[in-house]
Design a protein around this motif. Structure first.
Motif, PDB file in Angstrom:
ATOM      1  N   LEU A 161     -13.329   6.164 -48.148  1.00  0.00           N
ATOM      2  CA  LEU A 161     -13.470   4.917 -47.251  1.00  0.00           C
ATOM      3  C   LEU A 161     -12.150   4.634 -46.638  1.00  0.00           C
ATOM      4  N   LEU A 162     -11.046   4.820 -47.469  1.00  0.00           N
ATOM      5  CA  LEU A 162      -9.559   4.716 -46.968  1.00  0.00           C
ATOM      6  C   LEU A 162      -9.241   5.863 -46.219  1.00  0.00           C
ATOM      7  N   ALA A 163      -9.744   7.080 -46.591  1.00  0.00           N
ATOM      8  CA  ALA A 163      -9.158   8.074 -45.459  1.00  0.00           C
ATOM      9  C   ALA A 163      -9.891   8.211 -44.192  1.00  0.00           C
ATOM     10  N   GLY A 164     -11.182   7.797 -44.016  1.00  0.00           N
ATOM     11  CA  GLY A 164     -12.145   7.475 -42.896  1.00  0.00           C
ATOM     12  C   GLY A 164     -11.379   6.305 -42.220  1.00  0.00           C
ATOM     13  N   SER A 165     -11.086   5.426 -42.832  1.00  0.00           N
ATOM     14  CA  SER A 165     -10.594   4.196 -42.012  1.00  0.00           C
ATOM     15  C   SER A 165      -9.499   4.726 -41.255  1.00  0.00           C
ATOM     16  N   ALA A 166      -8.415   5.448 -42.096  1.00  0.00           N
ATOM     17  CA  ALA A 166      -7.060   5.489 -41.585  1.00  0.00           C
ATOM     18  C   ALA A 166      -7.330   6.709 -40.276  1.00  0.00           C
ATOM     19  N   MET A 167      -8.127   7.570 -40.618  1.00  0.00           N
ATOM     20  CA  MET A 167      -8.514   8.697 -39.615  1.00  0.00           C
ATOM     21  C   MET A 167      -8.844   7.920 -38.300  1.00  0.00           C
ATOM     22  N   SER A 168      -9.834   7.257 -38.486  1.00  0.00           N
ATOM     23  CA  SER A 168     -10.457   6.493 -37.183  1.00  0.00           C
ATOM     24  C   SER A 168      -9.314   5.908 -36.358  1.00  0.00           C
ATOM     25  N   ALA A 169      -8.317   4.907 -37.013  1.00  0.00           N
ATOM     26  CA  ALA A 169      -7.242   4.411 -36.388  1.00  0.00           C
ATOM     27  C   ALA A 169      -6.680   5.403 -35.721  1.00  0.00           C
ATOM     28  N   MET A 170      -6.155   6.523 -36.297  1.00  0.00           N
ATOM     29  CA  MET A 170      -5.179   7.446 -35.583  1.00  0.00           C
ATOM     30  C   MET A 170      -5.761   8.095 -34.727  1.00  0.00           C
ATOM     31  N   LEU A 171      -7.173   8.465 -34.737  1.00  0.00           N
ATOM     32  CA  LEU A 171      -7.785   9.218 -33.531  1.00  0.00           C
ATOM     33  C   LEU A 171      -8.159   8.360 -32.450  1.00  0.00           C
ATOM     34  N   SER A 172      -8.385   6.808 -32.618  1.00  0.00           N
ATOM     35  CA  SER A 172      -8.465   6.000 -31.705  1.00  0.00           C
ATOM     36  C   SER A 172      -7.198   6.004 -30.797  1.00  0.00           C
ATOM     37  N   ALA A 173      -6.174   5.828 -31.808  1.00  0.00           N
ATOM     38  CA  ALA A 173      -4.668   5.774 -30.900  1.00  0.00           C
ATOM     39  C   ALA A 173      -4.530   6.985 -30.136  1.00  0.00           C
TER      40      ALA A 173
END
Length: 343
Positions: A161-173
């Motif tokens: 969950l934490l890695a997915g949230s962080a990855m989504s934020a980075m990829l969106s940026a």
């Protein structure tokens, strides 16, 4: 002896009820598919639709509209709805959380980045289409998230969950930065991000058929593992379940199902959230029984959204993702409220 007999009778009643629910939903889906073939800028009656489908000697515009444009689109809509629902069942079972959906592990952000890069490189690498870029971007992001979660200090589920949230934020940026630096691709990527079946064809259907059914089957075969995980990781491990292997198979197969749908439809949210939850309300939490019902419900939901997209402002099409978001947002808030009352 009496208890065993009562239990057996009760199980037979439940199985019979589930079979009836599946049969009714399947018949409803077939009826809606036929009606959907007549929906669009050119309206067809059910009789005209059926005639265009079965009368091969008939050579007119109705048959062309049905066979060349609408039939592959309807099949693709149904398949994508089923794939996203199956992925939702897998992720919700894995995380033991009804609020999880197919995009919780970074699949959405990876698909968006892959699609953006495909549009930017369309002249130098013309063979890399938006669909191919989205598929590999989604799959690569999920694999990275899973690898990070396995070596995190938070446990595998929390780590995902934490890695997915962080990855989504980075990829969106990264996607936002690429669009800012290359504004000529903004329209094409933005239209894809909203989700649409406007460019559906037999070739896209064939592309999805290679990927989605095997992924769906793999999630279904993990039903017993998902049932074991629902009781908690310690209980599942005591039952002999290889947790790392089970998690890997569920994550990869659910992500493949998501990527197969995303690669042809764009990002369409909330279908994988709503359908599994409704299925649990109808037939209970047994994954082997619940997953086929969820797939039928997901296909129906996607069909209704696509019909609205094609007719509300015909001949202009509204992105399907807008309708699923308008429906899924309030449903998500409802789930949060009811979950709050249970705690």
């Amino acid at each position: 002896m009496l208890r065993r007999y009562i239990r057996k009778v009760s199980e037979n009643k439940i199985n019979s009820r589930n079979a009836i629910a599946f049969s009714l939903l399947f018949l409803v889906l077939l009826a809606v598919m036929i009606l959907s073939l007549g929906v669009g800028a050119v309206q067809l009656t059910p009789n005209e639709t059926v005639s265009a489908l079965i009368n091969q000697a008939q050579k007119n515009s109705h048959r062309t509209i049905v066979w060349e444009f609408r039939f592959p689109r309807i099949l693709l809509v149904v398949l994508c709805g089923a794939a996203l629902s199956a992925a939702g069942v897998g992720f919700q079972g894995l995380f033991r959380n009804p609020l999880a959906d197919p995009y919780v592990v970074g699949a959405s952000g990876g698909a968006a980045l892959g699609a953006t890069l495909a549009v930017m490189l369309r002249f130098s690498l013309p063979h890399i289409t938006i669909g191919i870029g989205a598929f590999f971007g989604s799959l690569l992001a999920v694999l990275v998230v899973f690898a990070i979660s396995e070596y995190s200090n938070y446990g595998s589920i929390a780590g995902l969950l934490l890695a997915g949230s962080a990855m989504s934020a980075m990829l969106s940026a990264v996607v936002s930065l690429l669009l800012l630096l290359n504004d000529e691709v903004l329209h094409g990527v933005y239209a894809w991000l909203l989700g649409s079946f406007a460019n559906s064809s037999w070739s896209e259907l064939g592309q999805t058929l290679w990927l989605a059914p095997p992924a769906i089957l793999c999630v279904f075969l993990m039903s017993r593992s998902l049932d074991a995980l629902a009781a908690g990781e310690e209980t599942a491990q005591s039952l002999g379940l290889n947790l790392r292997k089970a998690r890997l198979i569920i994550v990869i197969s659910s992500s493949l199902a998501t990527a197969a749908a995303v690669s042809v439809s764009g990002i369409i949210g909330f279908v994988g959230l709503i359908a599994p939850h409704l299925a649990r309300m109808l037939v209970g939490a047994n994954h082997k029984t619940m997953m086929p019902i969820a797939m039928l419900l997901g296909s129906l939901l996607m069909l209704f959204a696509d019909d609205l997209a094609r007719t509300l402002m015909a001949p202009v099409e509204i992105p399907v993702g807008i309708f699923t978001a308008l429906l899924g947002g309030p449903f998500f808030l409802y789930l949060m409220k009811t979950g709050e009352k249970r705690t």
